[in-house]
Design an enzyme around this catalytic site. Sequence first.
Site, PDB file in Angstrom:
ATOM      1  N   TYR A 173       0.831  -1.205   0.000  1.00 48.73           N
ATOM      2  CA  TYR A 173       0.000   0.000   0.000  1.00 48.73           C
ATOM      3  C   TYR A 173       0.868   1.260   0.000  1.00 48.73           C
ATOM      4  O   TYR A 173       1.806   1.406   0.794  1.00 48.73           O
ATOM      5  CB  TYR A 173      -0.923   0.025   1.223  1.00 48.73           C
ATOM      6  CG  TYR A 173      -1.674   1.337   1.358  1.00 48.73           C
ATOM      7  CD1 TYR A 173      -2.745   1.620   0.516  1.00 48.73           C
ATOM      8  CD2 TYR A 173      -1.282   2.305   2.281  1.00 48.73           C
ATOM      9  CE1 TYR A 173      -3.423   2.824   0.599  1.00 48.73           C
ATOM     10  CE2 TYR A 173      -1.947   3.511   2.380  1.00 48.73           C
ATOM     11  CZ  TYR A 173      -3.024   3.768   1.535  1.00 48.73           C
ATOM     12  OH  TYR A 173      -3.678   4.967   1.619  1.00 48.73           O
ATOM     13  N   GLU A 186     -12.102   6.503   5.098  1.00 47.15           N
ATOM     14  CA  GLU A 186     -11.678   7.087   6.379  1.00 47.15           C
ATOM     15  C   GLU A 186     -12.945   7.553   7.097  1.00 47.15           C
ATOM     16  O   GLU A 186     -13.275   8.740   7.142  1.00 47.15           O
ATOM     17  CB  GLU A 186     -10.695   8.230   6.111  1.00 47.15           C
ATOM     18  CG  GLU A 186      -9.426   7.715   5.421  1.00 47.15           C
ATOM     19  CD  GLU A 186      -8.667   8.792   4.663  1.00 47.15           C
ATOM     20  OE1 GLU A 186      -9.003   9.983   4.800  1.00 47.15           O
ATOM     21  OE2 GLU A 186      -7.731   8.428   3.933  1.00 47.15           O
ATOM     22  N   TYR A 241     -16.701  30.896  46.625  1.00 51.66           N
ATOM     23  CA  TYR A 241     -16.021  29.717  46.091  1.00 51.66           C
ATOM     24  C   TYR A 241     -14.788  30.087  45.278  1.00 51.66           C
ATOM     25  O   TYR A 241     -13.787  29.365  45.280  1.00 51.66           O
ATOM     26  CB  TYR A 241     -16.968  28.926  45.185  1.00 51.66           C
ATOM     27  CG  TYR A 241     -18.048  28.151  45.897  1.00 51.66           C
ATOM     28  CD1 TYR A 241     -18.193  28.185  47.278  1.00 51.66           C
ATOM     29  CD2 TYR A 241     -18.943  27.362  45.176  1.00 51.66           C
ATOM     30  CE1 TYR A 241     -19.196  27.467  47.917  1.00 51.66           C
ATOM     31  CE2 TYR A 241     -19.949  26.642  45.800  1.00 51.66           C
ATOM     32  CZ  TYR A 241     -20.065  26.704  47.175  1.00 51.66           C
ATOM     33  OH  TYR A 241     -21.053  25.996  47.800  1.00 51.66           O
ATOM     34  N   ARG A 272     -12.021  30.375  48.002  1.00 56.29           N
ATOM     35  CA  ARG A 272     -11.600  29.222  48.805  1.00 56.29           C
ATOM     36  C   ARG A 272     -11.455  27.919  48.023  1.00 56.29           C
ATOM     37  O   ARG A 272     -10.862  26.960  48.522  1.00 56.29           O
ATOM     38  CB  ARG A 272     -12.526  29.030  50.003  1.00 56.29           C
ATOM     39  CG  ARG A 272     -13.983  28.809  49.716  1.00 56.29           C
ATOM     40  CD  ARG A 272     -14.742  28.745  51.039  1.00 56.29           C
ATOM     41  NE  ARG A 272     -16.139  29.077  50.887  1.00 56.29           N
ATOM     42  CZ  ARG A 272     -17.126  28.203  51.050  1.00 56.29           C
ATOM     43  NH1 ARG A 272     -16.864  26.948  51.352  1.00 56.29           N
ATOM     44  NH2 ARG A 272     -18.379  28.592  50.915  1.00 56.29           N
ATOM     45  N   ASN A 314       1.813  10.892   6.585  1.00 62.52           N
ATOM     46  CA  ASN A 314       1.046   9.999   7.452  1.00 62.52           C
ATOM     47  C   ASN A 314       1.563  10.130   8.876  1.00 62.52           C
ATOM     48  O   ASN A 314       2.413   9.351   9.311  1.00 62.52           O
ATOM     49  CB  ASN A 314       1.214   8.561   6.967  1.00 62.52           C
ATOM     50  CG  ASN A 314      -0.100   7.927   6.547  1.00 62.52           C
ATOM     51  OD1 ASN A 314      -0.133   6.762   6.242  1.00 62.52           O
ATOM     52  ND2 ASN A 314      -1.173   8.668   6.543  1.00 62.52           N
ATOM     53  N   PHE A 333      -1.810   6.457  12.679  1.00 62.78           N
ATOM     54  CA  PHE A 333      -1.990   7.852  12.257  1.00 62.78           C
ATOM     55  C   PHE A 333      -3.224   8.489  12.886  1.00 62.78           C
ATOM     56  O   PHE A 333      -3.432   9.698  12.779  1.00 62.78           O
ATOM     57  CB  PHE A 333      -2.145   7.924  10.734  1.00 62.78           C
ATOM     58  CG  PHE A 333      -3.170   6.944  10.198  1.00 62.78           C
ATOM     59  CD1 PHE A 333      -4.521   7.124  10.425  1.00 62.78           C
ATOM     60  CD2 PHE A 333      -2.772   5.827   9.486  1.00 62.78           C
ATOM     61  CE1 PHE A 333      -5.461   6.227   9.962  1.00 62.78           C
ATOM     62  CE2 PHE A 333      -3.703   4.916   9.006  1.00 62.78           C
ATOM     63  CZ  PHE A 333      -5.062   5.119   9.247  1.00 62.78           C
ATOM     64  N   HIS A 348      -2.332  16.661  -2.102  1.00 62.18           N
ATOM     65  CA  HIS A 348      -2.798  16.751  -0.716  1.00 62.18           C
ATOM     66  C   HIS A 348      -2.509  18.101  -0.070  1.00 62.18           C
ATOM     67  O   HIS A 348      -2.987  18.379   1.035  1.00 62.18           O
ATOM     68  CB  HIS A 348      -2.172  15.632   0.117  1.00 62.18           C
ATOM     69  CG  HIS A 348      -2.834  14.297  -0.085  1.00 62.18           C
ATOM     70  ND1 HIS A 348      -3.092  13.776  -1.321  1.00 62.18           N
ATOM     71  CD2 HIS A 348      -3.283  13.373   0.810  1.00 62.18           C
ATOM     72  CE1 HIS A 348      -3.668  12.591  -1.192  1.00 62.18           C
ATOM     73  NE2 HIS A 348      -3.812  12.333   0.096  1.00 62.18           N
TER      74      HIS A 348
END
Length: 532
Positions: free
Chosen positions: A71, A437, A303, A306, A219, A352, A101
């Site tokens: 791959y 994906e 609050y 403290r 990746n 990844f 990409h």
Amino acid sequence: MRDWPYYTFMKRLSTKPAALELTGDGLTLDDAERLLAGHVSRLILAPAARKRVEKARRCLESLMATGATIYGVNTGFGKLSNQRIDLQDVLALQENLLRSHAVGMGRWLDIGTGRLTLALRIQALAKGYSGVTPDLIDRLIDLYNRGVVPAIPEQGSVGASGDLAPLAHLALVIMGEGRAFLFPQEGEAAKPISGRQALRRVGLEPYRLQAKEGLSLINGTQISTALLVDALVHARQLAKIADMAGAMTIEATKSSRRPFDARIQEIRPHPGQIACAANLRQLLEDSAIMTSHADCDKVQDAYSMRCMPQVHGTLRDAVAQATRVVEIEMNAATDNPLVFADTNEVISGGNFHAQPIALAADLLTAALADLSSICERRVENLVNPDLSGLPGFLTPRPGLNSGLMLVQVLAAALVSENKAASFPASVDSIPTSANREDHVSMSTTAARKCRFVATNTARVLACELLCAAQGLEFLKPLQPGKGPRAAHAHIREQVRPLQRDRTLHRDLELIERMIHSGSLLAAVEAAAGGLR
């Protein structure tokens, strides 16, 4: 005003830069902070790491020689993984991957984060499971050592299959494409130039990617991790600043230090709670103001006074958890497929997927947002005369003057922004790549939001510090404890007391700068001792 990373980055450049050997293991948050701040001038690949890289590459090349389908080496990507690539197109496949990409948009990452990202990518490849050539790592190290910083857009990653789009922008530079900064450069004036021009200026030639190398460069989770490191470094500093600001407010409002008694913390022993209470006790030592109201008729404080150990401490515990996740991630192999040379296998997996980073970032964001919320409530306690016992809005002549009225409004606006930014990105998965994906982490979004909330939280703290310093003016000649006394004196070096209305924008900027430069914390620790 420039964003806060610039101030911290430029201040820390005063430390003499040094070399850092990357082994693939052992990188700490402190190392990452040095990289982020520009304290590491040179990277070196450890000899043992080089041997692992060479071994993995030999394994990959032997499998390629058999004609095995691998791959991302001789197949397409994602949904196109069933498309076999001819041998003569294997190298073009890697170049096409990066070009296709690199679709990121938005602002460029600052130079410090860009350099850290580059170093983390080298660290991941140095583990020896990516199958890249040693030449690729050497070229990436050359980029870092000669001051070439890839220009990386903030937007475009969903945090699974790696931070694909932003890392593609990083990787393009090695080919002489994309955009890059040259380091060091004046912060605001820094402008990216073409990747080819950047390489030419430092004497490097464009690199020709070999089989799998383009995929191995993108990746990974290094963008998400670097962004979270940036937020995390500042969050652990802000935890101490919050204790300092809170101690000043305790003094200015004549509140009690009894809730910080060590015995209370010991019977609910969260580490952050214990550390915060110890800091507050330390900061409030030698306080004449505390002595002056020892016998007052107030039974309990609000609050926001403290419960500081319980709330500030939670941020510290979130920092500890996020640090654990980040240090694992910085020393991990996060690409796909992975080469296991010992068994002569290439195995596809999911390292990844940045869900650990996404969840850690969301946790830290929530803790920072809550810290800003309690700080804003203390600002209200300071400016509201019904709560503080001080003049309204901390001005000597209320009515004619509005004093610090709008400082509380600013703090409220910032806290509301933090609340809106605190919806967890890690639960907002959206399918991508033709549903191959189908579950993603949104880690980059989570980490970017975390940085945004850290910036706002520092500004809320600046509001509290400004108001608390003004509140102490009305208690003179009584002196606060060692910590608030030192903080007040440091603030007064640049910010004068408020006698009548004036524009406060510059005062707030100056205090914010004191926070990010580390000067305020240094002044307090010099007087009161190191804080936890």
